[in-house]
Design a protein around this motif. Sequence first.
Motif, PDB file in Angstrom:
ATOM      1  N   UNK A 134      -4.205  -6.420 -14.640  1.00  0.00           N
ATOM      2  CA  UNK A 134      -5.559  -6.681 -15.125  1.00  0.00           C
ATOM      3  C   UNK A 134      -5.506  -6.976 -16.616  1.00  0.00           C
ATOM      4  N   UNK A 135      -6.166  -8.056 -17.012  1.00  0.00           N
ATOM      5  CA  UNK A 135      -6.212  -8.468 -18.410  1.00  0.00           C
ATOM      6  C   UNK A 135      -7.577  -8.138 -19.001  1.00  0.00           C
ATOM      7  N   UNK A 136      -7.662  -7.249 -19.989  1.00  0.00           N
ATOM      8  CA  UNK A 136      -8.960  -6.955 -20.599  1.00  0.00           C
ATOM      9  C   UNK A 136      -9.460  -8.148 -21.410  1.00  0.00           C
ATOM     10  N   UNK A 137     -10.720  -8.536 -21.174  1.00  0.00           N
ATOM     11  CA  UNK A 137     -11.262  -9.688 -21.907  1.00  0.00           C
ATOM     12  C   UNK A 137     -12.541  -9.357 -22.660  1.00  0.00           C
ATOM     13  N   UNK A 138     -13.074  -8.145 -22.461  1.00  0.00           N
ATOM     14  CA  UNK A 138     -14.228  -7.723 -23.259  1.00  0.00           C
ATOM     15  C   UNK A 138     -14.173  -6.213 -23.464  1.00  0.00           C
ATOM     16  N   UNK A 139     -14.409  -5.804 -24.695  1.00  0.00           N
ATOM     17  CA  UNK A 139     -14.439  -4.390 -25.069  1.00  0.00           C
ATOM     18  C   UNK A 139     -15.684  -4.167 -25.901  1.00  0.00           C
ATOM     19  N   UNK A 140     -16.550  -3.278 -25.450  1.00  0.00           N
ATOM     20  CA  UNK A 140     -17.803  -3.001 -26.148  1.00  0.00           C
ATOM     21  C   UNK A 140     -17.897  -1.524 -26.487  1.00  0.00           C
ATOM     22  N   UNK A 141     -18.571  -1.246 -27.591  1.00  0.00           N
ATOM     23  CA  UNK A 141     -18.750   0.121 -28.072  1.00  0.00           C
ATOM     24  C   UNK A 141     -20.229   0.335 -28.362  1.00  0.00           C
ATOM     25  N   UNK A 142     -20.764   1.474 -27.919  1.00  0.00           N
ATOM     26  CA  UNK A 142     -22.170   1.772 -28.172  1.00  0.00           C
ATOM     27  C   UNK A 142     -22.312   3.150 -28.791  1.00  0.00           C
ATOM     28  N   UNK A 143     -23.074   3.201 -29.876  1.00  0.00           N
ATOM     29  CA  UNK A 143     -23.367   4.452 -30.581  1.00  0.00           C
ATOM     30  C   UNK A 143     -24.876   4.551 -30.741  1.00  0.00           C
ATOM     31  N   UNK A 144     -25.480   5.625 -30.248  1.00  0.00           N
ATOM     32  CA  UNK A 144     -26.911   5.830 -30.476  1.00  0.00           C
ATOM     33  C   UNK A 144     -27.273   7.295 -30.253  1.00  0.00           C
ATOM     34  N   UNK A 145     -28.488   7.653 -30.626  1.00  0.00           N
ATOM     35  CA  UNK A 145     -29.026   9.003 -30.458  1.00  0.00           C
ATOM     36  C   UNK A 145     -28.059  10.071 -30.982  1.00  0.00           C
ATOM     37  N   UNK A 155     -14.037  -4.720 -19.683  1.00  0.00           N
ATOM     38  CA  UNK A 155     -14.082  -5.656 -18.567  1.00  0.00           C
ATOM     39  C   UNK A 155     -12.729  -6.360 -18.462  1.00  0.00           C
ATOM     40  N   UNK A 156     -12.233  -6.468 -17.223  1.00  0.00           N
ATOM     41  CA  UNK A 156     -10.912  -7.032 -16.957  1.00  0.00           C
ATOM     42  C   UNK A 156     -11.016  -8.183 -15.965  1.00  0.00           C
ATOM     43  N   UNK A 157     -10.051  -9.099 -16.040  1.00  0.00           N
ATOM     44  CA  UNK A 157      -9.803 -10.093 -15.002  1.00  0.00           C
ATOM     45  C   UNK A 157      -8.468  -9.738 -14.371  1.00  0.00           C
ATOM     46  N   UNK A 158      -8.454  -9.520 -13.053  1.00  0.00           N
ATOM     47  CA  UNK A 158      -7.244  -9.054 -12.382  1.00  0.00           C
ATOM     48  C   UNK A 158      -6.588 -10.126 -11.529  1.00  0.00           C
ATOM     49  N   UNK A 159      -5.296  -9.948 -11.233  1.00  0.00           N
ATOM     50  CA  UNK A 159      -4.577 -10.955 -10.445  1.00  0.00           C
ATOM     51  C   UNK A 159      -4.979 -10.917  -8.976  1.00  0.00           C
ATOM     52  N   UNK A 160      -5.137  -9.714  -8.396  1.00  0.00           N
ATOM     53  CA  UNK A 160      -5.503  -9.570  -6.989  1.00  0.00           C
ATOM     54  C   UNK A 160      -5.946  -8.136  -6.741  1.00  0.00           C
ATOM     55  N   UNK A 161      -6.624  -7.939  -5.615  1.00  0.00           N
ATOM     56  CA  UNK A 161      -6.988  -6.599  -5.159  1.00  0.00           C
ATOM     57  C   UNK A 161      -6.162  -6.285  -3.930  1.00  0.00           C
ATOM     58  N   UNK A 162      -5.330  -5.248  -4.027  1.00  0.00           N
ATOM     59  CA  UNK A 162      -4.412  -4.885  -2.942  1.00  0.00           C
ATOM     60  C   UNK A 162      -4.950  -3.637  -2.241  1.00  0.00           C
ATOM     61  N   UNK A 163      -5.268  -3.785  -0.940  1.00  0.00           N
ATOM     62  CA  UNK A 163      -5.788  -2.649  -0.178  1.00  0.00           C
ATOM     63  C   UNK A 163      -4.680  -1.811   0.449  1.00  0.00           C
TER      64      UNK A 163
END
Length: 348
Positions: A134-145, A155-163
């Motif tokens: 899986x290749x990470x293509x988005x990383x978000x950080x949230x700070x509040x309250x 968020x990742x894009x992966x090569x395949x899902x193996x069951x």
Amino acid sequence: MTIKTGADLRIGLKLGNTYGTAVAAGAGNKWEVESIEVKENAEQLRDNPIGSGLSMDNDSIRGATEPSVAVTAKARYNHAGQDAIANFFGGESLTTQGSTAYCHSILFNATRNTNFSTIPVEYCAGSLIEVASATPHKFSVKIDKVPNYVVDTLEFLGNSVNYGPSTNTASTLNNLTVASTKRVIAQPTDTFAINLQSAAALSGSDVYEIVSAEINYMYAVEFPDEMKGSAGNGSPIASGDAPFQADLTVTFKAMDDKHFRLFINSQSNTQYKAAITITSDQLVQGTVYYARKHYFPCLVQVEDPVYSLSSTKQNQCTCKFKALVVSAAPPGMLQGYPHMTVTNDKSS
């Protein structure tokens, strides 16, 4: 019965360096999250039945897949998710700050696509799925309250899902352990500092009080949909206008002179530099505290700041900054791209 609750299921993440080849997760690779969603995103192919004399499709198959993994988790100073964050940026260097204290400089590297995250996820007792690469293509950080947990989203894009994986099994997941339980918690004593990009290093006089902050780091990727002599998706390629993008949004409790100045400067492409510093009240060793810092060597406002007068009380105002790269690291920073440092007890 094989049904398990979400709390009882196990998730892992382990970095590997061969695309399409899973690696076994183990000690320190358990990933405790708020939520995780794995999708294959299969394309539906169909043959248009014109001339068949039938009123329904008579053939349809699955086409290309673009597996995705989306994870939201409370941030920690040392855990499997931190490995994925370093994987996103692509570069890391380590500085020893004591016999058991280490500072990890997480830096952008243009040749970042050299490691991949293997993510096994238990679905029910004895059964799991695995995304080998899986290749990470988005990383978000949230700070509040504040005071509150810092929340990371990956968020990742992966090569395949193996069951039916053989590298990671139910037994493998049963033996997973977490690296650390120390959460990243934003406190009133933590800081957001900003000044002009050309000014001196950030200092205490540059601190602005904020009620929330949101950071988005993005490196868009896609599969090339190629014929390559082997099954499955090939290694993803960059697809963004400029591959690496980042933005920072901060909200202030009210409008004051210094905030009004930010609004004025939004019309003139004024460039800034900034940093968010979160320091734990727990020591790693000696006088070294657990810490996480986000650095932005160059920021500019390309979207309108917002000040909505919707209350008879004080009204909040918000500024959104786009991150830019500069040729040289500003004073107090490590490179010209947005980057991070994490101080913890992990020695590698």
